[in-house]
Motif scaffolding. Structure first.
Motif, short mmCIF file in Angstrom:
data_model
loop_
_atom_site.label_atom_id
_atom_site.label_comp_id
_atom_site.label_asym_id
_atom_site.label_seq_id
_atom_site.Cartn_x
_atom_site.Cartn_y
_atom_site.Cartn_z
N ALA A 1 36.66 3.55 41.09
CA ALA A 1 35.96 4.73 40.17
C ALA A 1 36.91 5.10 39.47
O ALA A 1 36.85 5.70 38.05
N THR A 2 37.53 4.37 38.84
CA THR A 2 38.37 4.60 37.33
C THR A 2 38.18 3.81 36.70
O THR A 2 37.83 3.88 35.72
N GLN A 3 36.46 2.81 37.03
CA GLN A 3 35.69 2.47 35.90
C GLN A 3 35.06 3.61 34.93
O GLN A 3 34.90 3.39 33.59
N LEU A 4 34.77 4.93 35.20
CA LEU A 4 34.92 6.03 34.21
C LEU A 4 36.00 6.13 33.79
O LEU A 4 35.26 6.75 32.51
N GLY A 5 37.17 6.44 33.54
CA GLY A 5 38.54 6.46 33.11
C GLY A 5 38.44 5.59 31.78
O GLY A 5 38.85 5.70 29.92
N PHE A 6 38.20 3.76 32.36
CA PHE A 6 37.72 3.47 30.84
C PHE A 6 36.68 2.98 29.79
O PHE A 6 36.98 2.76 29.29
#
Length: 388
Positions: A148-153
């Motif tokens: 889900a960190t792909q949203l932050g990236f």
């Protein structure tokens, strides 16, 4: 449009005078309003269909990918191939899709598109490989939450590449999602589902998932800028073309890795030893490949209709789904740390959505308090151009 990457509704004020024919003005404006509302509803329905396909495709593909490992599969390159190996199926859709109309604009030359296909395809191939290793080393619930960190990236890449406006709420989303992933890494020792892994494999899977998420975010932003700056049109045929050719390049990279690594020799034995037999082995791989391609096409469709950030947010909505199904299907333990991390990730997602709710309200403030709502024509790619 200068802010094409933002999820928003463009508002166009309705003139108070109509070319001297006052008796016909009210009817004309009412008809325009009805036409506008109908077009807007159709556009949002298509967006919702794409969102549904992304959610289903991503959830099913992730679960089937884990099932492949749990049932005796061990080939990293074969698992990677399923993520792009279904791309030839898109050629069938491309043949069945009507040609672009004459008003779609001039097409970019093949000499300009070839380096893009090669570059993005190679990047996608290596990103798929990292995801395959990560899914092998992590429980599927932990994998989904860290991914889900792909949203932050993507918030960062959208800011740098697509000129995304970076607000306090979006920053809050990035920070909360990052802390959510970090919490999972710190609490790995309490995760009973990872106890059978060799020492260091959990940490390696965690790092690979973060790296793959960052690369995936970069790919989404590059796809958006490709359609906006190079292709210049957002028709369904171009969505299929880009997905087909980048998928073929990614598949070629994976097939080369499969043969160079020598893993191709182990495939017959792996198939014979697979739980429930060869038919289940083939069905698992085919189902995974089809699910990934359905997700990829719908995801690219959302990029062209709205933005890369919106497409990424849609994928994040699947966050609570995968761990729940993983607990039911694979016996993963939903520990307290995972529950807190999941709530933090959902909070980060809601922060992002609330930011765009505020953007919509600001856009709704038209002149004299009167406004007409229409979908941004740049995001609709000429397929849902609405006129006030």
């Amino acid at each position: 449009m200068s802010q094409a990457q933002e999820i928003q509704l463009q508002i166009r004020g309705t003139p108070e005078h109509e070319s001297g024919h006052a008796e016909n003005g009210g009817g004309s404006k009412a008809a325009d309003r009805r036409q506008l509302a109908g077009s807007s509803i159709r556009w949002w329905l298509m967006v919702m269909v794409d969102m549904f396909i992304v959610l289903c495709g991503q959830t099913i593909a992730t679960l089937l990918g884990r099932l492949y490992y749990n049932s005796g599969g061990s080939s990293i390159w074969m698992a990677t191939l399923t993520q792009s190996g279904g791309s030839p199926l898109i050629a069938i859709l491309l043949l069945l899709t009507p040609p672009d109309s004459a008003d779609a604009g001039p097409q970019p030359p093949a000499s300009k598109m070839l380096p893009i296909y090669l570059g993005l395809g190679i990047l996608i191939g290596f990103d798929n490989l990292m995801y395959s290793y990560a899914l092998l080393y992590l429980p599927v619930s932990t994998f989904a939450l860290v991914a889900a960190t792909q949203l932050g990236f993507n918030s960062i890449t959208s800011r740098l590449i697509n000129k995304q406006r970076f607000t306090a709420l979006i920053a809050n989303s990035v920070v909360v999602l990052t802390f959510s992933a970090t919490l999972l890494g710190v609490g790995s020792s309490s995760d009973g589902t990872s106890s059978n892994l060799p020492p260091g494999k959990y940490t390696l899977g965690f790092i690979l998932t973060l790296s793959a998420s960052a690369v995936f975010a970069l790919i989404l932003s590059l796809l958006e800028v490709t359609f906006e700056k190079v292709i210049g049109t957002r028709t369904f045929r171009w969505v299929l073309r880009v997905q087909l050719y980048t998928g073929l390049v990614a598949s070629a990279v994976t097939v080369c890795g499969l043969f160079v690594s020598g893993e191709w020799r182990t495939i017959p034995g792996e198939m014979a030893a697979y739980k429930d037999g060869r038919a289940r082995y083939v069905a698992t791989l085919v189902g995974t490949a089809v699910s990934w391609q359905a997700m990829a096409v719908a995801n690219l469709r959302l990029i062209t209709r709205v933005s890369s950030l919106f497409a990424n947010v849609t994928g994040t909505v699947a966050l609570p789904l995968v761990p729940v199904f993983a607990v039911v299907l694979f016996g993963d333990k939903m520990t307290g740390i995972k529950a807190v991390a999941m709530l933090m990730a959902v909070w980060g997602f809601l922060s992002y959505v609330y930011q765009h709710f505020l953007d919509g309200r600001r856009a709704a403030m038209g002149k004299d308090g009167a406004a007409e709502c229409c979908v941004c024509s740049a995001r609709a790619g000429g397929e849902a151009v609405l006129h006030a």
